[in-house]
Design a protein around this motif. Structure first.
Motif, PDB file in Angstrom:
ATOM      1  N   TYR A 120       0.838  -1.205   0.000  1.00  0.00           N
ATOM      2  CA  TYR A 120       0.000   0.000   0.000  1.00  0.00           C
ATOM      3  C   TYR A 120       0.877   1.260   0.000  1.00  0.00           C
ATOM      4  O   TYR A 120       0.643   2.193  -0.773  1.00  0.00           O
ATOM      5  CB  TYR A 120      -0.903  -0.035   1.241  1.00  0.00           C
ATOM      6  CG  TYR A 120      -1.860   1.123   1.368  1.00  0.00           C
ATOM      7  CD1 TYR A 120      -3.098   1.085   0.736  1.00  0.00           C
ATOM      8  CD2 TYR A 120      -1.537   2.239   2.138  1.00  0.00           C
ATOM      9  CE1 TYR A 120      -3.999   2.132   0.868  1.00  0.00           C
ATOM     10  CE2 TYR A 120      -2.431   3.293   2.264  1.00  0.00           C
ATOM     11  CZ  TYR A 120      -3.656   3.234   1.624  1.00  0.00           C
ATOM     12  OH  TYR A 120      -4.541   4.284   1.750  1.00  0.00           O
ATOM     13  N   ILE A 121       1.890   1.274   0.843  1.00  0.00           N
ATOM     14  CA  ILE A 121       2.790   2.432   0.926  1.00  0.00           C
ATOM     15  C   ILE A 121       3.570   2.582  -0.369  1.00  0.00           C
ATOM     16  O   ILE A 121       3.779   3.708  -0.842  1.00  0.00           O
ATOM     17  CB  ILE A 121       3.709   2.318   2.157  1.00  0.00           C
ATOM     18  CG1 ILE A 121       2.865   2.471   3.432  1.00  0.00           C
ATOM     19  CG2 ILE A 121       4.822   3.358   2.122  1.00  0.00           C
ATOM     20  CD1 ILE A 121       3.592   2.126   4.713  1.00  0.00           C
ATOM     21  N   ALA A 122       3.997   1.480  -0.973  1.00  0.00           N
ATOM     22  CA  ALA A 122       4.716   1.551  -2.251  1.00  0.00           C
ATOM     23  C   ALA A 122       3.829   2.167  -3.334  1.00  0.00           C
ATOM     24  O   ALA A 122       4.288   3.023  -4.113  1.00  0.00           O
ATOM     25  CB  ALA A 122       5.198   0.168  -2.670  1.00  0.00           C
ATOM     26  N   HIS A 131      10.948   7.965  -6.657  1.00  0.00           N
ATOM     27  CA  HIS A 131      11.739   7.117  -7.550  1.00  0.00           C
ATOM     28  C   HIS A 131      12.216   5.842  -6.853  1.00  0.00           C
ATOM     29  O   HIS A 131      12.136   4.756  -7.412  1.00  0.00           O
ATOM     30  CB  HIS A 131      12.935   7.905  -8.089  1.00  0.00           C
ATOM     31  CG  HIS A 131      13.773   7.138  -9.051  1.00  0.00           C
ATOM     32  ND1 HIS A 131      13.322   6.757 -10.297  1.00  0.00           N
ATOM     33  CD2 HIS A 131      15.030   6.660  -8.946  1.00  0.00           C
ATOM     34  CE1 HIS A 131      14.266   6.087 -10.908  1.00  0.00           C
ATOM     35  NE2 HIS A 131      15.312   6.002 -10.118  1.00  0.00           N
ATOM     36  N   THR A 132      12.725   5.953  -5.619  1.00  0.00           N
ATOM     37  CA  THR A 132      13.278   4.805  -4.908  1.00  0.00           C
ATOM     38  C   THR A 132      12.672   4.717  -3.513  1.00  0.00           C
ATOM     39  O   THR A 132      12.722   5.674  -2.755  1.00  0.00           O
ATOM     40  CB  THR A 132      14.814   4.925  -4.770  1.00  0.00           C
ATOM     41  OG1 THR A 132      15.388   5.091  -6.062  1.00  0.00           O
ATOM     42  CG2 THR A 132      15.400   3.691  -4.099  1.00  0.00           C
ATOM     43  N   LEU A 133      12.111   3.554  -3.193  1.00  0.00           N
ATOM     44  CA  LEU A 133      11.589   3.288  -1.860  1.00  0.00           C
ATOM     45  C   LEU A 133      12.663   2.528  -1.097  1.00  0.00           C
ATOM     46  O   LEU A 133      13.223   1.548  -1.613  1.00  0.00           O
ATOM     47  CB  LEU A 133      10.303   2.468  -1.947  1.00  0.00           C
ATOM     48  CG  LEU A 133       9.512   2.280  -0.662  1.00  0.00           C
ATOM     49  CD1 LEU A 133       9.077   3.617  -0.072  1.00  0.00           C
ATOM     50  CD2 LEU A 133       8.306   1.387  -0.913  1.00  0.00           C
ATOM     51  N   GLU A 134      12.972   2.982   0.123  1.00  0.00           N
ATOM     52  CA  GLU A 134      14.053   2.398   0.906  1.00  0.00           C
ATOM     53  C   GLU A 134      13.599   2.118   2.336  1.00  0.00           C
ATOM     54  O   GLU A 134      12.679   2.756   2.837  1.00  0.00           O
ATOM     55  CB  GLU A 134      15.242   3.360   0.986  1.00  0.00           C
ATOM     56  CG  GLU A 134      15.832   3.716  -0.347  1.00  0.00           C
ATOM     57  CD  GLU A 134      16.902   4.790  -0.259  1.00  0.00           C
ATOM     58  OE1 GLU A 134      17.812   4.743  -1.092  1.00  0.00           O
ATOM     59  OE2 GLU A 134      16.817   5.663   0.629  1.00  0.00           O
ATOM     60  N   ASP A 150      11.235 -10.569  -0.957  1.00  0.00           N
ATOM     61  CA  ASP A 150      10.125 -11.199  -1.676  1.00  0.00           C
ATOM     62  C   ASP A 150       9.311 -10.186  -2.476  1.00  0.00           C
ATOM     63  O   ASP A 150       8.682 -10.553  -3.465  1.00  0.00           O
ATOM     64  CB  ASP A 150       9.199 -11.935  -0.701  1.00  0.00           C
ATOM     65  CG  ASP A 150       9.804 -13.198  -0.129  1.00  0.00           C
ATOM     66  OD1 ASP A 150      10.858 -13.650  -0.631  1.00  0.00           O
ATOM     67  OD2 ASP A 150       9.234 -13.721   0.859  1.00  0.00           O
ATOM     68  N   MET A 151       9.336  -8.924  -2.051  1.00  0.00           N
ATOM     69  CA  MET A 151       8.589  -7.867  -2.737  1.00  0.00           C
ATOM     70  C   MET A 151       9.447  -7.125  -3.767  1.00  0.00           C
ATOM     71  O   MET A 151       9.050  -6.078  -4.256  1.00  0.00           O
ATOM     72  CB  MET A 151       8.014  -6.889  -1.723  1.00  0.00           C
ATOM     73  CG  MET A 151       6.934  -7.517  -0.862  1.00  0.00           C
ATOM     74  SD  MET A 151       6.129  -6.323   0.223  1.00  0.00           S
ATOM     75  CE  MET A 151       5.035  -5.518  -0.936  1.00  0.00           C
ATOM     76  N   GLY A 152      10.627  -7.657  -4.080  1.00  0.00           N
ATOM     77  CA  GLY A 152      11.450  -7.080  -5.132  1.00  0.00           C
ATOM     78  C   GLY A 152      12.469  -6.057  -4.681  1.00  0.00           C
ATOM     79  O   GLY A 152      13.078  -5.383  -5.520  1.00  0.00           O
ATOM     80  N   PHE A 153      12.663  -5.923  -3.381  1.00  0.00           N
ATOM     81  CA  PHE A 153      13.684  -5.004  -2.875  1.00  0.00           C
ATOM     82  C   PHE A 153      15.055  -5.673  -2.979  1.00  0.00           C
ATOM     83  O   PHE A 153      15.168  -6.895  -2.851  1.00  0.00           O
ATOM     84  CB  PHE A 153      13.425  -4.654  -1.403  1.00  0.00           C
ATOM     85  CG  PHE A 153      12.304  -3.691  -1.175  1.00  0.00           C
ATOM     86  CD1 PHE A 153      12.563  -2.379  -0.791  1.00  0.00           C
ATOM     87  CD2 PHE A 153      10.978  -4.083  -1.324  1.00  0.00           C
ATOM     88  CE1 PHE A 153      11.523  -1.489  -0.559  1.00  0.00           C
ATOM     89  CE2 PHE A 153       9.934  -3.196  -1.096  1.00  0.00           C
ATOM     90  CZ  PHE A 153      10.221  -1.896  -0.715  1.00  0.00           C
ATOM     91  N   LEU A 166      20.557  -1.718   3.983  1.00  0.00           N
ATOM     92  CA  LEU A 166      19.727  -0.812   3.194  1.00  0.00           C
ATOM     93  C   LEU A 166      18.982  -1.653   2.168  1.00  0.00           C
ATOM     94  O   LEU A 166      19.591  -2.324   1.342  1.00  0.00           O
ATOM     95  CB  LEU A 166      20.578   0.245   2.495  1.00  0.00           C
ATOM     96  CG  LEU A 166      19.826   1.236   1.607  1.00  0.00           C
ATOM     97  CD1 LEU A 166      18.883   2.098   2.443  1.00  0.00           C
ATOM     98  CD2 LEU A 166      20.805   2.107   0.836  1.00  0.00           C
ATOM     99  N   VAL A 167      17.665  -1.647   2.267  1.00  0.00           N
ATOM    100  CA  VAL A 167      16.851  -2.343   1.268  1.00  0.00           C
ATOM    101  C   VAL A 167      16.186  -1.281   0.410  1.00  0.00           C
ATOM    102  O   VAL A 167      15.751  -0.240   0.910  1.00  0.00           O
ATOM    103  CB  VAL A 167      15.824  -3.298   1.925  1.00  0.00           C
ATOM    104  CG1 VAL A 167      16.517  -4.409   2.673  1.00  0.00           C
ATOM    105  CG2 VAL A 167      14.882  -2.579   2.835  1.00  0.00           C
TER     106      VAL A 167
END
Length: 174
Positions: A120-122, A131-134, A150-153, A166-167
């Motif tokens: 939801y936050i993504a 641009h980048t979620l960390e 598992d979510m592609g990080f 850092l993910v």
């Protein structure tokens, strides 16, 4: 008392339904109570420091936000009777990076809430043009790191601190 107000209803892969909405000024007491039901380890993972209790200034920082660049999403049971999670997004001025931090109430873990709240936050971050979620994770927070993988990080050592990871995940800008 029903805490849902406005927001969205989400359903996890396990079928658990919950309500999500942005935090409001008047949620200070709700957040204070919520954090009393989060494990000490999860408090450490969420705030990256040893805490026995989340203080007033920390609670205020989660409810009195610059809504243009930060949002704290609160998750409640479907009937609105209990807060079960929180997910914070804080973005830089240019929306190049958005940092996320999630905590789930101890008695509501392992129901898919973290997964659904992060998704939801993504989506919200994408809609803002991030641009980048960390996320900055303790190296010991294996469950969160695995969920994010598992979510592609992608996962990398955090520069300058061997205890942190850092993910990050690139988002589609809209």
């Amino acid at each position: 008392m029903n805490q849902t107000k406005a927001g969205d209803m989400l359903t996890t892969r396990t079928g658990f339904r919950f309500h999500v909405r942005p935090a409001l000024y008047e949620d200070d007491g709700t957040l204070k109570d919520f954090f009393s039901h989060v494990t000490r380890a999860d408090l450490r993972f969420r705030f990256l420091t040893g805490l026995n209790e989340v203080g007033t200034s920390q609670i205020t920082a989660l409810t009195h936000l610059d809504h243009d660049h930060a949002e704290n999403f609160l998750a409640f049971t479907a009937d609105g009777s209990m807060m079960i999670g929180t997910g914070m997004l804080a973005c830089d001025a240019a929306f190049e990076h958005g940092e996320v931090a999630i905590a789930i109430r101890e008695d509501h873990k392992h129901q898919g809430i973290s997964w659904e709240l992060l998704a939801y936050i993504a989506r919200y971050a994408e809609s803002k043009g991030v641009h980048t979620l960390e996320a900055i994770e303790s190296r010991d927070n294996h469950q969160a790191i695995e969920l994010e993988r598992d979510m592609g990080f992608t996962v990398a050592p955090y520069p300058g601190d061997s205890t942190l990871m850092l993910v990050s995940r690139q988002l589609d800008r809209r």
